[in-house]
Design a protein around this motif. Structure first.
Motif, PDB file in Angstrom:
ATOM      1  N   CYS A   1       0.850  -1.195   0.000  1.00 26.25           N
ATOM      2  CA  CYS A   1       0.000   0.000   0.000  1.00 26.25           C
ATOM      3  C   CYS A   1       0.886   1.244   0.000  1.00 26.25           C
ATOM      4  N   GLN A   2       0.574   2.202  -0.873  1.00 22.82           N
ATOM      5  CA  GLN A   2       1.378   3.413  -0.956  1.00 22.82           C
ATOM      6  C   GLN A   2       0.548   4.555  -1.534  1.00 22.82           C
ATOM      7  N   VAL A   3       0.989   5.763  -1.268  1.00 23.06           N
ATOM      8  CA  VAL A   3       0.355   6.962  -1.823  1.00 23.06           C
ATOM      9  C   VAL A   3       1.189   7.413  -3.011  1.00 23.06           C
ATOM     10  N   ASP A   4       0.547   7.507  -4.190  1.00 24.13           N
ATOM     11  CA  ASP A   4       1.311   7.841  -5.396  1.00 24.13           C
ATOM     12  C   ASP A   4       1.552   9.342  -5.508  1.00 24.13           C
ATOM     13  N   GLU A   5       2.188   9.743  -6.618  1.00 24.78           N
ATOM     14  CA  GLU A   5       2.562  11.154  -6.779  1.00 24.78           C
ATOM     15  C   GLU A   5       1.367  12.074  -6.924  1.00 24.78           C
ATOM     16  N   TYR A   6       0.192  11.512  -7.185  1.00 26.35           N
ATOM     17  CA  TYR A   6      -1.019  12.309  -7.310  1.00 26.35           C
ATOM     18  C   TYR A   6      -1.809  12.369  -6.004  1.00 26.35           C
ATOM     19  N   GLY A   7      -1.248  11.788  -4.944  1.00 26.32           N
ATOM     20  CA  GLY A   7      -1.927  11.799  -3.657  1.00 26.32           C
ATOM     21  C   GLY A   7      -3.036  10.764  -3.544  1.00 26.32           C
ATOM     22  N   MET A   8      -2.974   9.717  -4.390  1.00 26.45           N
ATOM     23  CA  MET A   8      -3.997   8.674  -4.373  1.00 26.45           C
ATOM     24  C   MET A   8      -3.435   7.420  -3.709  1.00 26.45           C
ATOM     25  N   LEU A   9      -4.281   6.789  -2.892  1.00 20.68           N
ATOM     26  CA  LEU A   9      -3.876   5.560  -2.226  1.00 20.68           C
ATOM     27  C   LEU A   9      -3.963   4.400  -3.205  1.00 20.68           C
ATOM     28  N   GLN A  10      -2.852   3.671  -3.370  1.00 24.57           N
ATOM     29  CA  GLN A  10      -2.792   2.514  -4.257  1.00 24.57           C
ATOM     30  C   GLN A  10      -2.514   1.269  -3.428  1.00 24.57           C
ATOM     31  N   VAL A  11      -3.231   0.181  -3.759  1.00 23.91           N
ATOM     32  CA  VAL A  11      -3.021  -1.100  -3.088  1.00 23.91           C
ATOM     33  C   VAL A  11      -2.718  -2.142  -4.157  1.00 23.91           C
ATOM     34  N   GLY A  12      -1.475  -2.683  -4.162  1.00 26.59           N
ATOM     35  CA  GLY A  12      -1.065  -3.643  -5.172  1.00 26.59           C
ATOM     36  C   GLY A  12      -0.837  -2.948  -6.503  1.00 26.59           C
ATOM     37  N   PRO A  13      -0.510  -3.667  -7.587  1.00 27.13           N
ATOM     38  CA  PRO A  13      -0.317  -5.130  -7.608  1.00 27.13           C
ATOM     39  C   PRO A  13       1.027  -5.599  -7.049  1.00 27.13           C
ATOM     40  N   GLU A  14       1.939  -4.636  -6.766  1.00 30.39           N
ATOM     41  CA  GLU A  14       3.227  -5.042  -6.209  1.00 30.39           C
ATOM     42  C   GLU A  14       3.023  -5.706  -4.858  1.00 30.39           C
ATOM     43  N   SER A  15       3.770  -6.778  -4.628  1.00 32.17           N
ATOM     44  CA  SER A  15       3.593  -7.545  -3.398  1.00 32.17           C
ATOM     45  C   SER A  15       4.911  -7.680  -2.645  1.00 32.17           C
ATOM     46  N   ALA A  16       4.808  -7.747  -1.329  1.00 34.08           N
ATOM     47  CA  ALA A  16       5.987  -7.997  -0.497  1.00 34.08           C
ATOM     48  C   ALA A  16       6.375  -9.463  -0.522  1.00 34.08           C
ATOM     49  N   GLY A  17       5.458 -10.317  -1.028  1.00 33.65           N
ATOM     50  CA  GLY A  17       5.754 -11.743  -1.153  1.00 33.65           C
ATOM     51  C   GLY A  17       6.023 -12.389   0.191  1.00 33.65           C
ATOM     52  N   ALA A  18       6.750 -13.491   0.144  1.00 31.83           N
ATOM     53  CA  ALA A  18       7.111 -14.181   1.378  1.00 31.83           C
ATOM     54  C   ALA A  18       8.364 -13.580   1.998  1.00 31.83           C
TER      55      ALA A  18
END
Length: 693
Positions: free
Chosen positions: A341-358
C-alpha cells in the motif's frame, strides 16, 4: 475409495500444499516450501511431514493411495519467466509473421496506447521458416509440400541449436497430410527433439490462434516433460500402484504421458481445481451457483460456476500469448495479503499489484519489510490476533504495522491511522469486487444469484465485505480453505477435450451425416483413451458443444449440444439455443440471419470416486467454551471501534450460531463475520455465513 488414502499435491510459487484424504473421511492438511528447480524436493519434505503425523513410512502411505495427483505452476512459471525451450517454427510461406501481426490489434485495454510495447516473441523472426505448399479450405491440395524446403529448414534449426519444433500450416485442419509429413521429416533429421503440429494441439479454424497455441506448446513441453519424468520416477521409486495424475487447465486430470506433449494444457493447472472444490462444499446445501475466490499472499483468483458448469475460456490472450485450448476462466488480480500500500505522486492511495511476497513479507512479520501491506492493515483493524505466531515461527509485530501504516499512508493523506487502515481494506476489497464483476456481470450473470466460496489463507478476513458489495447473501468457508486447490484435485475427474473443424451452414443444406460422423469419431477416440487409462464404460460420460456464428461475423460463441443423433428437427433447437446465448453475451440476437457452424468439440470425462465426507458430531460445547478473547475492531471508516468476540474454530460445535461482529480463528486463516451476518459450522466441515436478504 479403493484404497486407504488419496493424495493431492499443489505446487505453488511459495508453498506446496498437501491434502491427504483417508477412507474414513478424515482430511489432513500439510504445507512445505516450494522448490521450483526440482519439485521432488518439496514433495519429499511434505511427505516426510505426513509420514511423521501418521507414524507410517512414506512408501507405505504412497502404496496405499488410489490416486496421487499433482497440480503445478511449472508451465506457467516458464512462460512468465521466459525460460522455455528454443523453438523453431515451420509455417506456410507468406505466414511467417502471423504470430507477430496478431490479427492487427493489441490486447484489450491497450488498443489505443501507442506506447504499449509489443509482446516478446517466443520464436524470433530468424527461426520462423517459410515452407511452400498449400491446402485449400475444402481440404484439397493446391500446391504440394516442398519437402526440400522442410529439410533445409531443419538443417538450419540444427545449426541454431533448436530444442523444439512447432509446425502450423494454413488449412491443415481440413487436411493434415502436409503437417504430418513435415513432422516425419523433423523426427527423422532431429531424433529426440520435441515436435508438435497445429492439428494435434489445437485443431480449429483460426490460423493465428492455432499457430500461437502450437508455438506456446512447443516452448513449454520440454520443460513439462522434464518435470513429469522427475515426479513420475520419484513416485515409482516409492512403489506407487497407479500412475500419477496431473491437473489440467480445463479442470480435469490427465496422466503424465498426456501432459508431456501438451504442456499448454497445464498453464493454469493450480487454480483450475478451485471450481470443483467449490461445488463439492456447496452441494450439501443444494447450491450449484458459486463464485470461488482464492486470496493468498500475492494474488486473488476468481472462478464462476453456474448451474454446476464452470466458465471455460478459449481463444484468449494469456500473458500476451493467444491460447486456443479450453481453460477454466480464472480472473487473477494482484491483490493478496502481501499487496503493498502506498500513496502515489497524485496523492492517491494505491493497493497492489506489487507484493511484499514471502520475503521480506508484510512489515508485521519482522523479516525486513518496510512498506505496509493488506496484512498490516488487517492487523491494525484488529482482525488478526497481535499475539499470533504464524507457521510456528513468525510472531506478529502490531506496533511495527501501525507505524508503517502511519508513515506511508496516514501522514501523507493527512488522516488517522485507523481511517488509513480501513481505506486500505476498502480499496483492496473494491479491486477484488471489480474482478468478480468481470467473471459475472460482464458475462451475463447476476452475482446476487451466487454463493461466495472462500479459499486461501487471507480471504476469510475480506469475504463478508466482498459478499456485501456484490449483493450475495451466502458465504461458504471450508475448513480446508488454505489448501483449497489441492483439495479440489482429489475430488476431480479425468477430462479430455477433442475438437474438430466442420464449417457448414445450419440450414437445409447442412450435411448432418458428416456432422454426426465427426462427433462419433471424437467420442470414440476419447472413450478408447479413457478405457486404456483403466476406466470402465459406465464411468465414462461425454458432452458436446459447437462454436457457431452469424454468417459474416468473425467471432463465434459456444453452445452446448445434447448427445445423440443430430436431426433436422434438432438443428432448430440448436439454433434457438445459439440465438439465446448470443443475446446473453452481446444483448442482441438476429434470428432472421443465417447461422454457420465452425468448430465442434467433445469433452470426455472419466468419473473418479469421491472421498467420503466425515460428518461432525456435537461434543456438547457451548459458544462460550469457544470464546478466547474480546478485542476492539473497526468495521467502518468513521473510527467506531467495537469490542468483538473471538472464537477458536477448533472448539466450535456444529450447529451453534455466531452472530456478527465476530472473528473465528482457524489454524491457517481468520474469518471476519461483519455486523449483520451469522456464522454456523455445518456438519460437512464448512462454515456457512448468511444474512437476511
Amino acid at each position: 475409495m479403493r484404497s486407504k488414502y488419496r493424495l493431492g499435491v499443489d505446487a505453488g510459487g511459495t508453498f506446496t500444499d498437501f491434502v491427504l484424504a483417508e477412507k474414513t473421511g478424515d482430511v489432513r492438511v500439510f504445507k512445505s516450501p516450494s522448490t521450483p528447480h526440482d519439485g521432488t524436493i518439496a514433495i519429499k519434505a511434505g511427505l516426510a511431514q505426513i509420514s511423521e503425523a501418521l507414524g507410517e513410512s512414506v512408501e507405505s502411505i504412497i502404496q496405499q493411495c488410489d490416486l496421487c495427483i499433482n497440480g503445478t505452476t511449472v508451465a506457467l512459471n516458464a512462460l512468465i519467466e521466459q525460460k522455455g525451450a528454443k523453438v523453431g517454427l515451420l509455417c506456410t510461406a507468406g505466414h511467417e509473421d502471423s504470430i507477430e501481426i496478431r490479427l492487427g490489434h493489441k490486447e484489450e485495454g491497450y488498443r489505443y496506447d501507442a506506447d504499449f510495447p509489443p509482446a516478446h516473441m517466443i520464436v524470433p523472426r530468424y527461426l520462423r521458416r517459410p515452407i511452400p505448399g498449400r491446402v485449400l479450405v475444402d481440404g484439397s491440395e493446391h500446391t504440394p509440400l516442398d519437402e526440400a524446403a522442410v529439410r533445409e529448414a531443419v538443417r538450419y534449426f540444427k545449426e541454431e541449436g533448436v530444442e523444439s519444433v512447432a509446425i502450423s500450416f494454413v488449412w491443415a485442419v481440413r487436411n493434415p497430410d502436409h503437417e504430418r509429413r513435415a513432422r516425419e521429416i523433423v523426427q527423422e533429421m532431429m531424433p529426440g527433439v520435441f515436435v508438435c503440429t497445429g492439428t494435434e494441439v489445437d485443431p480449429q479454424v483460426r490460423e493465428y490462434t492455432r499457430t500461437s497455441t502450437t508455438v506456446v506448446n512447443a516452448y513449454l513441453s520440454p520443460v513439462m516433460r522434464r518435470y513429469v519424468e522427475r515426479i513420475d520416477d520419484y513416485f515409482r521409486s516409492l512403489g506407487v500402484r497407479h500412475p500419477v495424475r496431473y491437473f489440467q487447465s480445463n479442470g480435469g486430470l490427465a496422466i503424465g504421458e498426456a501432459m508431456q506433449g501438451r504442456a499448454v494444457n497445464a498453464i493454469n493447472s493450480g487454480p483450475a481445481s478451485a471450481p470443483q472444490a467449490g461445488l463439492y462444499v456447496a452441494k450439501p446445501f443444494d447450491i450449484d451457483n458459486v463464485i470461488t475466490v482464492d486470496m493468498g499472499g500475492t494474488s486473488f483468483d476468481i472462478t464462476l460456476t453456474k448451474g454446476g458448469q464452470t466458465n471455460l475460456n478459449k481463444n484468449i490472450d494469456f500473458l500476451r500469448y493467444r491460447i486456443g485450448v479450453p481453460m477454466i476462466q480464472v480472473e487473477t488480480l494482484g491483490a493478496g495479503g502481501g499487496s503493498i500500500c502506498q500513496v502515489d505522486e497524485y496523492g492517491m492511495l494505491q493497493v497492489g499489484p506489487e507484493s511484499a511476497g514471502a520475503t521480506p513479507g508484510p512489515v508485521c512479520y519482522g523479516k525486513g519489510g518496510t512498506r505496509p501491506t493488506v496484512t498490516d492493515a488487517n492487523l491494525v483493524l484488529g482482525y488478526l490476533n497481535p499475539k499470533a505466531v504464524l507457521g510456528g515461527s513468525i510472531r506478529l509485530d502490531a506496533e511495527a504495522a501501525l507505524e508503517a501504516v502511519r508513515e506511508h499512508v496516514a501522514e501523507p493523506l493527512g488522516i488517522s491511522v485507523e481511517r488509513a487502515a480501513y481505506g486500505i481494506s476498502t480499496i483492496v476489497n473494491l479491486n477484488m469486487v471489480s474482478g468478480i464483476r468481470r467473471v459475472s456481470i460482464e458475462r451475463g450473470y447476476d452475482p446476487r444469484d451466487f454463493a461466495l466460496v472462500c479459499a486461501g489463507g487471507a480471504a476469510g478476513m475480506h469475504i463478508t465485505a466482498l459478499a456485501e458489495e456484490i449483493g450475495s447473501n451466502t458465504v461458504l468457508v471450508p475448513k480446508v480453505a488454505s489448501v483449497f486447490c489441492a483439495f479440489g484435485q482429489i475430488i476431480s475427474d479425468v477430462r479430455y477435450n477433442y475438437m474438430a473443424t466442420e464449417p457448414m451452414r445450419l440450414d437445409g443444406t447442412a450435411n448432418l451425416d458428416t456432422l454426426n460422423t465427426r462427433f462419433d469419431d471424437l467420442e470414440q477416440r476419447g472413450t478408447q483413451h479413457l478405457q486404456a487409462d483403466g476406466f470402465a464404460p459406465e464411468d465414462i460420460s461425454a458432452s458436446r458443444s459447437a462454436e457457431m456464428r452469424y454468417v459474416g461475423q468473425i467471432h463465434e460463441c459456444s453452445v452446448d449440444i445434447a448427445g445423440g443423433v443430430i436431426t433436422q428437427d434438432r438443428i432448430t433447437t440448436i439454433l434457438a439455443d445459439f440465438h439465446k446465448r448470443h443475446e446473453e453475451l452481446y444483448t442482441y440476437a438476429e434470428p432472421h440471419n443465417p447461422v454457420e457452424l465452425v468448430n465442434i468439440e467433445t469433452t470426455l470425462v472419466g468419473q473418479v470416486s469421491k472421498p467420503p465426507v466425515r460428518k461432525l458430531t456435537p461434543s456438547g460445547c457451548t459458544l462460550n467454551d469457544a470464546l478466547t478473547e474480546t478485542r476492539p475492531m473497526l468495521f467502518d471508516g468513521e473510527g467506531h471501534w467495537v469490542d468483538t468476540p473471538v472464537y477458536a474454530g477448533e472448539r466450535l460445535d456444529p450447529g451453534i450460531s455466531v452472530e456478527g461482529p465476530a472473528v473465528v480463528e482457524e489454524p491457517t486463516t481468520n474469518i471476519v463475520v461483519r455486523p449483520g451476518w451469522t456464522l454456523v459450522l455445518e456438519p460437512n466441515n464448512c462454515y456457512r455465513i448468511t444474512r437476511e436478504g
